[in-house]
Design an enzyme around this catalytic site. Structure first.
Site, PDB file in Angstrom:
ATOM      1  N   SER A  52       0.838  -1.192   0.000  1.00 18.54           N
ATOM      2  CA  SER A  52       0.000   0.000   0.000  1.00 18.54           C
ATOM      3  C   SER A  52       0.877   1.247   0.000  1.00 18.54           C
ATOM      4  CB  SER A  52      -0.936   0.024   1.224  1.00 18.54           C
ATOM      5  OG  SER A  52      -0.177   0.154   2.424  1.00 18.54           O
ATOM      6  N   SER A 178      12.354   9.900   6.771  1.00 14.15           N
ATOM      7  CA  SER A 178      11.240  10.831   6.972  1.00 14.15           C
ATOM      8  C   SER A 178      11.792  12.198   7.333  1.00 14.15           C
ATOM      9  CB  SER A 178      10.339  10.327   8.102  1.00 14.15           C
ATOM     10  OG  SER A 178       9.473  11.345   8.557  1.00 14.15           O
ATOM     11  N   TYR A 204       9.405   6.841  16.085  1.00 13.06           N
ATOM     12  CA  TYR A 204       9.485   6.761  14.632  1.00 13.06           C
ATOM     13  C   TYR A 204      10.570   7.701  14.105  1.00 13.06           C
ATOM     14  CZ  TYR A 204       7.836   7.136   9.759  1.00 13.06           C
ATOM     15  OH  TYR A 204       7.742   7.145   8.389  1.00 13.06           O
ATOM     16  N   LYS A 208      14.168   6.919  12.209  1.00 14.30           N
ATOM     17  CA  LYS A 208      14.447   7.474  10.892  1.00 14.30           C
ATOM     18  C   LYS A 208      15.752   8.274  10.905  1.00 14.30           C
ATOM     19  CE  LYS A 208      10.949   5.729   8.773  1.00 14.30           C
ATOM     20  NZ  LYS A 208      11.123   4.756   7.677  1.00 14.30           N
ATOM     21  N   THR A 239      -1.063   8.764   2.949  1.00 18.13           N
ATOM     22  CA  THR A 239      -1.031   7.302   2.905  1.00 18.13           C
ATOM     23  C   THR A 239      -1.952   6.734   3.982  1.00 18.13           C
ATOM     24  OG1 THR A 239       0.784   7.093   4.489  1.00 18.13           O
ATOM     25  CG2 THR A 239       1.379   7.374   2.164  1.00 18.13           C
TER      26      THR A 239
END
Length: 317
Positions: A52, A178, A204, A208, A239
């Site tokens: 996805s 990111s 997160y 990254k 997304t």
């Protein structure tokens, strides 16, 4: 062709919204020459998290350029559905779907062993799979989930597929980082995020940052095999993961968010372009600074501690 942004382009990134939104992409992309339509003909690619969002868009873009693409996904049913969509969008695409839970180091080993039993070459490896837990969670091996998914799993998979990449010319590894990593530095005394109040978005961003810090280390490690390593960020992309993990952010920025195809563009370009410097950080087909804030800068010692921790963690798998 210069890989460095103009002053105006760099200023758009410093202002964040102009550079990371669909506005930045659409302005910048007007100057980009199209990639040759068969730039990846005869080459093979592996994309993690390709069922996805940006991962699926990357797989579509690579297939359009002629690559055979393996979707490495946790759910093969979702992977099969994505492959059917890709096949419909790219008639004649050569696609495969393989199960691989990147967070589970044992499963990464299983996938690599089975995959290398079917093929002897990998030209492009895109580490796109990502997670943003709402609460601290651990992998099967007891590692914090963002660290395991974004750093340990990709390192191990790269190491295991390196012999197949070394058999090709100009193989490359691409890590999907990111822009959020700009807010975080390394925390070498707490890489597993055990000692502070846990926030999924912060974990997160920290992982990254680790990807970007390790990119030149990986590049040096693989240079002798002729494999280049690149990290990049896609900008603000609409997304399913953003909708689930950052609903407030999506509500505030919705009209400015890029499409998955726009977010995927630089990864596809990195896979297909020639003569790119290895070990660097990219956004919208240009080299970008790794830091904007002094407090995020790591020392060589901190970088070495991260590399040592990660290589030790994956050594038994």
């Amino acid at each position: 062709m210069s890989f460095y942004p103009t002053r105006l382009d760099a200023a758009a990134d410093r202002a964040v919204a102009p550079g990371y939104s669909r506005i930045g992409f659409r302005v910048r992309s007007r100057a980009w020459p199209p990639l040759p339509p068969h730039a990846l003909a005869g080459r093979s690619a592996v994309v993690t998290g390709a069922n996805s969002g940006v991962g699926k868009a990357i797989a579509i873009g690579l297939a359009r350029l002629g690559a055979s693409v393996t979707l490495a996904v946790r759910s093969t049913s979702r992977g099969d559905a994505a492959a059917a969509e890709i096949a419909a969008a790219v008639p004649g695409a050569v696609l495969g779907v393989e199960r691989c839970d990147v967070a589970d180091l044992a499963d990464v080993r299983r996938f690599a062993t089975e995959f290398l039993g079917k093929t002897d070459r990998v030209d492009v490896l895109v580490h796109n799979a990502g997670v943003m837990p709402t609460a601290r969670a651990e992998s099967a091996q007891g590692h914090e989930l963002c660290l395991s998914t974004h750093v340990l799993g990709p390192l191990l998979l790269t190491e295991l597929l390196a012999p197949a990449m070394a058999r090709t010319s100009a193989a490359r590894v691409i890590l999907m980082s990111s822009g959020g990593m700009y807010t975080q530095g390394l925390h070498p005394d707490d890489l597993e995020y055990r000692t502070a109040g846990y926030r999924g978005a912060t974990a997160y961003a920290r992982s990254k940052r680790m990807q970007v810090v390790l990119t030149p280390v990986m590049a040096e490690h693989l240079a002798g095999a002729g494999v280049s390593v690149h990290s990049m960020h896609p900008g603000w992309v609409d997304t399913p993961g953003v909708a689930t993990s950052l609903p407030r952010f999506r509500a505030l920025t919705g009209p400015l968010l890029r499409s998955p195809a726009e977010g995927a563009d630089t990864a596809i370009w990195l896979a297909a372009a020639n003569d790119l410097p290895s070990g660097r950080f990219w956004h919208d087909r240009k080299l970008r600074p790794e830091h904007y804030l002094r407090r995020t800068r790591e020392s060589p010692t901190d970088r070495d501690r991260l590399w040592q921790y990660c290589t030790t963690a994956i050594a038994d798998y």
